[in-house]
Design a protein around this motif. Structure first.
Motif, PDB file in Angstrom:
ATOM      1  N   ALA A 121       0.827  -1.211   0.000  1.00 40.67           N
ATOM      2  CA  ALA A 121       0.000   0.000   0.000  1.00 40.67           C
ATOM      3  C   ALA A 121       0.855   1.252   0.000  1.00 40.67           C
ATOM      4  O   ALA A 121       0.546   2.234  -0.691  1.00 40.67           O
ATOM      5  CB  ALA A 121      -0.926   0.002   1.213  1.00 40.67           C
ATOM      6  N   SER A 152       1.765   3.323  -3.737  1.00 40.05           N
ATOM      7  CA  SER A 152       1.044   4.589  -3.919  1.00 40.05           C
ATOM      8  C   SER A 152       1.910   5.828  -3.724  1.00 40.05           C
ATOM      9  O   SER A 152       1.584   6.884  -4.261  1.00 40.05           O
ATOM     10  CB  SER A 152      -0.141   4.655  -2.939  1.00 40.05           C
ATOM     11  N   VAL A 206       3.212   7.284  -7.176  1.00 44.79           N
ATOM     12  CA  VAL A 206       2.321   7.477  -8.325  1.00 44.79           C
ATOM     13  C   VAL A 206       2.356   8.924  -8.818  1.00 44.79           C
ATOM     14  O   VAL A 206       1.991   9.205  -9.969  1.00 44.79           O
ATOM     15  CB  VAL A 206       0.872   7.083  -7.972  1.00 44.79           C
ATOM     16  N   ARG A 223      -7.818   8.965 -10.267  1.00 41.24           N
ATOM     17  CA  ARG A 223      -6.472   8.373 -10.157  1.00 41.24           C
ATOM     18  C   ARG A 223      -6.322   7.611  -8.848  1.00 41.24           C
ATOM     19  O   ARG A 223      -5.728   6.529  -8.810  1.00 41.24           O
ATOM     20  CB  ARG A 223      -5.410   9.474 -10.251  1.00 41.24           C
ATOM     21  N   VAL A 224      -6.820   8.201  -7.767  1.00 36.13           N
ATOM     22  CA  VAL A 224      -6.702   7.549  -6.460  1.00 36.13           C
ATOM     23  C   VAL A 224      -7.455   6.223  -6.457  1.00 36.13           C
ATOM     24  O   VAL A 224      -6.961   5.209  -5.947  1.00 36.13           O
ATOM     25  CB  VAL A 224      -7.221   8.476  -5.345  1.00 36.13           C
ATOM     26  N   ASP A 273      -5.479   3.654  -8.218  1.00 31.77           N
ATOM     27  CA  ASP A 273      -4.403   3.157  -7.356  1.00 31.77           C
ATOM     28  C   ASP A 273      -4.924   2.139  -6.352  1.00 31.77           C
ATOM     29  O   ASP A 273      -4.282   1.121  -6.090  1.00 31.77           O
ATOM     30  CB  ASP A 273      -3.738   4.322  -6.619  1.00 31.77           C
ATOM     31  N   VAL A 274      -6.104   2.412  -5.786  1.00 26.19           N
ATOM     32  CA  VAL A 274      -6.684   1.501  -4.790  1.00 26.19           C
ATOM     33  C   VAL A 274      -7.044   0.158  -5.429  1.00 26.19           C
ATOM     34  O   VAL A 274      -6.787  -0.910  -4.850  1.00 26.19           O
ATOM     35  CB  VAL A 274      -7.926   2.142  -4.140  1.00 26.19           C
ATOM     36  N   LEU A 299      -3.903  -1.768  -5.912  1.00 27.19           N
ATOM     37  CA  LEU A 299      -3.367  -2.212  -4.621  1.00 27.19           C
ATOM     38  C   LEU A 299      -4.109  -3.434  -4.095  1.00 27.19           C
ATOM     39  O   LEU A 299      -3.493  -4.362  -3.573  1.00 27.19           O
ATOM     40  CB  LEU A 299      -3.467  -1.077  -3.597  1.00 27.19           C
ATOM     41  N   GLY A 337      -3.761   3.117   1.164  1.00 24.09           N
ATOM     42  CA  GLY A 337      -3.394   3.497  -0.194  1.00 24.09           C
ATOM     43  C   GLY A 337      -3.927   4.868  -0.571  1.00 24.09           C
ATOM     44  O   GLY A 337      -3.252   5.639  -1.259  1.00 24.09           O
ATOM     45  N   SER A 362      -1.511   7.822  -1.710  1.00 26.09           N
ATOM     46  CA  SER A 362      -1.747   8.472  -3.008  1.00 26.09           C
ATOM     47  C   SER A 362      -1.991   9.959  -2.832  1.00 26.09           C
ATOM     48  O   SER A 362      -1.505  10.777  -3.625  1.00 26.09           O
ATOM     49  CB  SER A 362      -2.952   7.834  -3.705  1.00 26.09           C
ATOM     50  N   SER A 389       1.282  11.600  -2.364  1.00 27.23           N
ATOM     51  CA  SER A 389       2.068  11.624  -3.590  1.00 27.23           C
ATOM     52  C   SER A 389       1.555  12.666  -4.583  1.00 27.23           C
ATOM     53  O   SER A 389       2.332  13.447  -5.135  1.00 27.23           O
ATOM     54  CB  SER A 389       2.045  10.234  -4.236  1.00 27.23           C
TER      55      SER A 389
END
Length: 249
Positions: free
Chosen positions: A66, A70, A73, A103-104, A107-108, A111, A145, A149, A152
């Motif tokens: 996680a 993230s 990214v 986007r988040v 990512d999740v 993950l 995550g 994210s 990031s």
């Protein structure tokens, strides 16, 4: 906003599907830790069965997925800032928050898939987690995550340079990992390090994961971990969304 968020989610997942190299590399390191480091960790505690050692180590590997899956990214977002793509999106009719939220969520999703692969490898090695605890740990990892994210993307929109962002992330990521007890139990650390570790929210995430995998839902670390990570996820996500809105003026 929901419609635009789902639209960006589909677009980002499509990009990831066309270039699956990075998600595959992202899962390679945690799997190697599971295969090569866990047997060493099992020998640090006399009398522990391989299954118990896996129950203790696998949640930490999931947090590692996680975090490192993230935290980096935002480098892709910096490239889009440099090329002008992100500014054109921000100036379009698209919802500014949806640009980040899509986007988040991408990512999740990645993950969770990576975490399930890690769990499958651990189960093949002999781990038998509590099913309900596993489900809760997956949810906790997803929220972790979102937090990573948000950090990031917020950092990428703030510094807009790969070199600066890389130095900042490397400076903070190593202490975060070492002070979680992922690689070695914090009980082996000196007293001062155990005290410092309790200021690290990811420490509670790892402890909660171990309790959940063992079916101990009453462990105090479980509500503490969910509360801390949820608050941090909201704060960092809000930071990245506000930063995206500023691009549009």
């Amino acid at each position: 906003m929901l419609k635009h968020t789902l639209m960006f989610l589909g677009y980002e997942l499509g990009k990831s599907a066309r270039n699956p190299v990075w998600p595959l590399f992202g899962i390679l390191q945690p799997v190697l830790y599971l295969l090569l480091f866990e047997p060493l960790l099992a020998n640090t505690t006399v009398g522990d069965s391989p299954s118990h050692a896996l129950l203790q180590f696998t949640p930490g590997v999931m947090v590692m997925v996680a975090l490192f899956g993230s935290l980096f990214v935002g480098f892709g977002m910096i490239a889009e800032i440099r090329s002008g793509v992100l500014e054109r999106l921000a100036a379009s009719a698209a919802n500014r928050s949806a640009i980040v939220l899509g986007r988040v969520l991408r990512d999740v999703v990645i993950l969770v898939v990576q975490a399930l692969l890690v769990v499958l490898v651990a189960v093949a090695m002999g781990m038998r987690p509590d099913p309900g605890g596993l489900a809760l740990m997956l949810f906790l990892m997803a929220v972790t995550g979102v937090f990573a994210s948000g950090v990031s993307y917020g950092l990428a929109l703030a510094v807009r340079q790969e070199t600066s962002m890389s130095q900042i992330l490397q400076f903070f990521s190593l202490p975060l990992i070492l002070l979680t007890g992922i690689l070695l139990p914090m009980s082996l650390a000196p007293h001062w390090m155990q005290v410092v570790a309790k200021a690290n929210p990811l420490y509670y995430t790892v402890q909660a994961g171990r309790a959940l995998f063992s079916g101990d839902f009453s462990d105090p670390s479980v509500p503490v971990a969910f509360a801390l990570i949820a608050v941090l996820a909201v704060l960092t996500l809000n930071w990245s969304v506000r930063s995206m809105r500023k691009i549009a003026g």
